[in-house]
Design a protein around this motif. Structure first.
Motif, PDB file in Angstrom:
ATOM      1  N   ARG A  39       0.955  -1.305   0.017  1.00 17.07           N
ATOM      2  CA  ARG A  39       0.038  -0.136   0.033  1.00 17.07           C
ATOM      3  C   ARG A  39       0.778   1.347   0.005  1.00 17.07           C
ATOM      4  O   ARG A  39       1.839   1.492   0.523  1.00 17.07           O
ATOM      5  N   ASN A  40       0.301   2.234  -0.649  1.00 17.78           N
ATOM      6  CA  ASN A  40       1.089   3.698  -0.930  1.00 17.78           C
ATOM      7  C   ASN A  40       2.217   3.451  -1.454  1.00 17.78           C
ATOM      8  O   ASN A  40       3.180   4.484  -1.439  1.00 17.78           O
ATOM      9  N   GLN A  41       2.640   2.226  -2.139  1.00 18.56           N
ATOM     10  CA  GLN A  41       4.059   2.115  -2.877  1.00 18.56           C
ATOM     11  C   GLN A  41       3.724   2.273  -4.297  1.00 18.56           C
ATOM     12  O   GLN A  41       2.671   1.842  -4.797  1.00 18.56           O
ATOM     13  N   LYS A  42       4.361   2.954  -5.173  1.00 18.39           N
ATOM     14  CA  LYS A  42       4.542   3.029  -6.707  1.00 18.39           C
ATOM     15  C   LYS A  42       4.609   1.272  -7.003  1.00 18.39           C
ATOM     16  O   LYS A  42       5.752   0.894  -6.669  1.00 18.39           O
ATOM     17  N   GLN A  43       4.017   1.152  -7.765  1.00 16.70           N
ATOM     18  CA  GLN A  43       4.004  -0.387  -8.107  1.00 16.70           C
ATOM     19  C   GLN A  43       4.188  -0.697  -9.720  1.00 16.70           C
ATOM     20  O   GLN A  43       3.747   0.370 -10.618  1.00 16.70           O
ATOM     21  N   GLU A  44       4.259  -1.857 -10.072  1.00 17.25           N
ATOM     22  CA  GLU A  44       4.512  -2.370 -11.523  1.00 17.25           C
ATOM     23  C   GLU A  44       4.275  -3.921 -11.473  1.00 17.25           C
ATOM     24  O   GLU A  44       4.443  -4.445 -10.575  1.00 17.25           O
ATOM     25  N   ASP A  45       3.624  -4.239 -12.708  1.00 18.50           N
ATOM     26  CA  ASP A  45       3.411  -5.641 -12.863  1.00 18.50           C
ATOM     27  C   ASP A  45       4.632  -6.354 -13.155  1.00 18.50           C
ATOM     28  O   ASP A  45       5.482  -6.115 -14.157  1.00 18.50           O
ATOM     29  N   LEU A  46       4.776  -7.587 -12.670  1.00 24.48           N
ATOM     30  CA  LEU A  46       5.958  -8.547 -13.038  1.00 24.48           C
ATOM     31  C   LEU A  46       5.101  -9.743 -13.468  1.00 24.48           C
ATOM     32  O   LEU A  46       4.500 -10.589 -12.438  1.00 24.48           O
ATOM     33  N   ASN A  47       5.381 -10.513 -14.725  1.00 26.64           N
ATOM     34  CA  ASN A  47       4.403 -11.561 -14.965  1.00 26.64           C
ATOM     35  C   ASN A  47       5.498 -12.860 -14.865  1.00 26.64           C
ATOM     36  O   ASN A  47       6.894 -12.673 -15.254  1.00 26.64           O
ATOM     37  N   PHE A  48       5.038 -13.825 -14.348  1.00 26.38           N
ATOM     38  CA  PHE A  48       5.950 -14.877 -13.874  1.00 26.38           C
ATOM     39  C   PHE A  48       5.167 -16.213 -14.138  1.00 26.38           C
ATOM     40  O   PHE A  48       4.127 -16.542 -13.766  1.00 26.38           O
ATOM     41  N   SER A  49       5.853 -16.882 -15.082  1.00 23.97           N
ATOM     42  CA  SER A  49       5.335 -18.117 -15.799  1.00 23.97           C
ATOM     43  C   SER A  49       6.156 -19.253 -15.600  1.00 23.97           C
ATOM     44  O   SER A  49       7.500 -19.156 -16.094  1.00 23.97           O
ATOM     45  N   THR A  50       5.876 -20.278 -14.745  1.00 25.76           N
ATOM     46  CA  THR A  50       6.884 -21.322 -14.439  1.00 25.76           C
ATOM     47  C   THR A  50       6.112 -22.792 -14.119  1.00 25.76           C
ATOM     48  O   THR A  50       4.779 -22.642 -14.075  1.00 25.76           O
ATOM     49  N   ASP A  51       6.932 -23.673 -13.605  1.00 25.98           N
ATOM     50  CA  ASP A  51       6.105 -25.033 -13.114  1.00 25.98           C
ATOM     51  C   ASP A  51       5.441 -24.799 -12.047  1.00 25.98           C
ATOM     52  O   ASP A  51       5.796 -24.092 -11.071  1.00 25.98           O
ATOM     53  N   ILE A  52       4.170 -25.319 -11.920  1.00 33.13           N
ATOM     54  CA  ILE A  52       3.235 -25.498 -10.912  1.00 33.13           C
ATOM     55  C   ILE A  52       3.873 -25.753  -9.669  1.00 33.13           C
ATOM     56  O   ILE A  52       3.264 -25.215  -8.625  1.00 33.13           O
ATOM     57  N   GLU A  53       4.936 -26.594  -9.670  1.00 31.48           N
ATOM     58  CA  GLU A  53       5.666 -27.024  -8.335  1.00 31.48           C
ATOM     59  C   GLU A  53       6.148 -25.760  -7.559  1.00 31.48           C
ATOM     60  O   GLU A  53       6.171 -25.677  -6.542  1.00 31.48           O
ATOM     61  N   VAL A  54       6.775 -24.565  -8.337  1.00 29.71           N
ATOM     62  CA  VAL A  54       7.016 -23.610  -7.838  1.00 29.71           C
ATOM     63  C   VAL A  54       6.235 -22.819  -7.162  1.00 29.71           C
ATOM     64  O   VAL A  54       6.183 -22.372  -6.003  1.00 29.71           O
ATOM     65  N   PHE A  55       4.868 -22.588  -7.801  1.00 28.97           N
ATOM     66  CA  PHE A  55       3.784 -21.918  -6.913  1.00 28.97           C
ATOM     67  C   PHE A  55       3.258 -22.712  -5.885  1.00 28.97           C
ATOM     68  O   PHE A  55       3.013 -22.239  -4.943  1.00 28.97           O
ATOM     69  N   ASN A  56       3.265 -24.053  -6.000  1.00 26.87           N
ATOM     70  CA  ASN A  56       2.893 -24.895  -4.736  1.00 26.87           C
ATOM     71  C   ASN A  56       3.892 -24.577  -3.545  1.00 26.87           C
ATOM     72  O   ASN A  56       3.265 -24.524  -2.598  1.00 26.87           O
ATOM     73  N   LYS A  57       5.059 -24.632  -3.885  1.00 23.40           N
ATOM     74  CA  LYS A  57       6.214 -24.263  -2.945  1.00 23.40           C
ATOM     75  C   LYS A  57       5.790 -22.979  -2.187  1.00 23.40           C
ATOM     76  O   LYS A  57       5.716 -22.710  -0.881  1.00 23.40           O
ATOM     77  N   MET A  58       5.529 -21.823  -2.868  1.00 25.62           N
ATOM     78  CA  MET A  58       5.166 -20.567  -2.518  1.00 25.62           C
ATOM     79  C   MET A  58       3.522 -20.802  -1.436  1.00 25.62           C
ATOM     80  O   MET A  58       3.653 -20.066  -0.335  1.00 25.62           O
ATOM     81  N   ASP A  59       2.909 -21.379  -1.912  1.00 28.91           N
ATOM     82  CA  ASP A  59       1.640 -21.632  -1.362  1.00 28.91           C
ATOM     83  C   ASP A  59       1.762 -22.315  -0.073  1.00 28.91           C
ATOM     84  O   ASP A  59       1.102 -22.204   0.990  1.00 28.91           O
ATOM     85  N   GLU A  60       2.719 -23.099  -0.134  1.00 28.56           N
ATOM     86  CA  GLU A  60       3.027 -24.038   0.994  1.00 28.56           C
ATOM     87  C   GLU A  60       3.698 -23.386   2.372  1.00 28.56           C
ATOM     88  O   GLU A  60       3.243 -23.165   3.390  1.00 28.56           O
ATOM     89  N   ILE A  61       4.548 -22.451   1.590  1.00 29.91           N
ATOM     90  CA  ILE A  61       5.132 -21.316   2.653  1.00 29.91           C
ATOM     91  C   ILE A  61       4.074 -20.236   3.446  1.00 29.91           C
ATOM     92  O   ILE A  61       3.946 -20.053   4.390  1.00 29.91           O
TER      93      ILE A  61
END
Length: 243
Positions: A155-177
């Motif tokens: 919040r209150n930070q200037k932002q930009e979009d970063l597109n990230f496309s990779t194996d689902i296992e990487v997203f699963n690892k982030m979700d676990e954490i």
């Protein structure tokens, strides 16, 4: 875990990345290094100079780097001088040979756009080639990332979009954490930004190219010391630095 950088020929590195997906390649490499790999009988190929190299950082355990250093000492006892990069190139060559006719298929892919602090993409572009960002960051999340326990609000930070496309296992690892930290809404994004921040800090504090060049310089100086007096080497280096 500590980051080490190694030099490879561009063709070898690209072939390795095609055959072995990012979320599994480091685990396979680690297992092969620790449990299977030994130096070949002939060390001629390992001693050959490689030109037009590219730098690839890897997060490695103490056991991995100790094994590599043991192999270097073993080669030295046989009268051959090699370095960490030459060992890693031979390991990568072996794995390419093993999997080239039966490459490991990439798992399910997922794509997500994350909000990151403005200027992040520009800084990353100076540290890692755009085509390598997904591979490097995916490998970092799977192997090197340890949550910092600090997840500042966007919040209150200037932002930009970063597109990230990779194996689902990487997203699963982030979700676990994220689940471990009790995040419910936006947890994956918090973990991604934390990992990205650590990834950027690691590249800035220890630029892969600088690290690899330091390792190569040590290798050259060690080899030079075997045939020349240290006083002469010191004088030659001093002359070079003054130019």
């Amino acid at each position: 875990m500590k980051q080490y950088s190694f030099s490879f020929s561009p063709g070898m590195l690209e072939e390795f990345k095609k055959i072995l997906p990012a979320n599994r390649s480091k685990k396979i490499l680690k297992n092969y290094l620790l449990n299977e790999y030994e130096l070949p009988e002939s060390l001629t190929d390992l001693q050959q100079a490689v030109h037009n190299t590219v730098i690839q950082p890897y997060w490695m355990s103490e056991a991995e780097i100790t094994k590599i250093d043991r192999l270097i000492k073993q080669a030295k006892s046989k009268g051959s001088t090699i370095n960490r990069s030459s060992v890693m190139r031979d390991i990568m060559k072996d794995l390419i040979e093993r999997y080239k006719d039966n490459p490991i298929q990439k798992g399910e892919q997922h794509r997500q756009t994350f909000k990151v602090p403005y200027g992040t993409k520009k800084r990353l572009a100076l540290l890692v080639e755009e085509g390598n960002l997904t591979y490097e960051l995916s490998s970092f999340i799977m192997e090197g990332y340890i949550p910092s326990n600090e997840f500042p609000s966007m919040r209150n930070q200037k932002q930009e979009d970063l597109n990230f496309s990779t194996d689902i296992e990487v997203f699963n690892k982030m979700d676990e954490i994220a689940t471990e930290y009790g995040f419910k809404k936006g947890g994956r994004a918090k973990i991604f930004r934390d990992a990205l921040n650590q990834f950027e800090d690691s590249l800035q504090s220890e630029p892969p190219k600088k690290m690899a060049l330091k390792q190569e310089l040590k290798y050259i100086l060690d080899e030079y010391k075997s045939i020349e007096e240290i006083s002469v080497i010191r004088e030659e280096v001093s002359k070079y630095l003054k130019e």
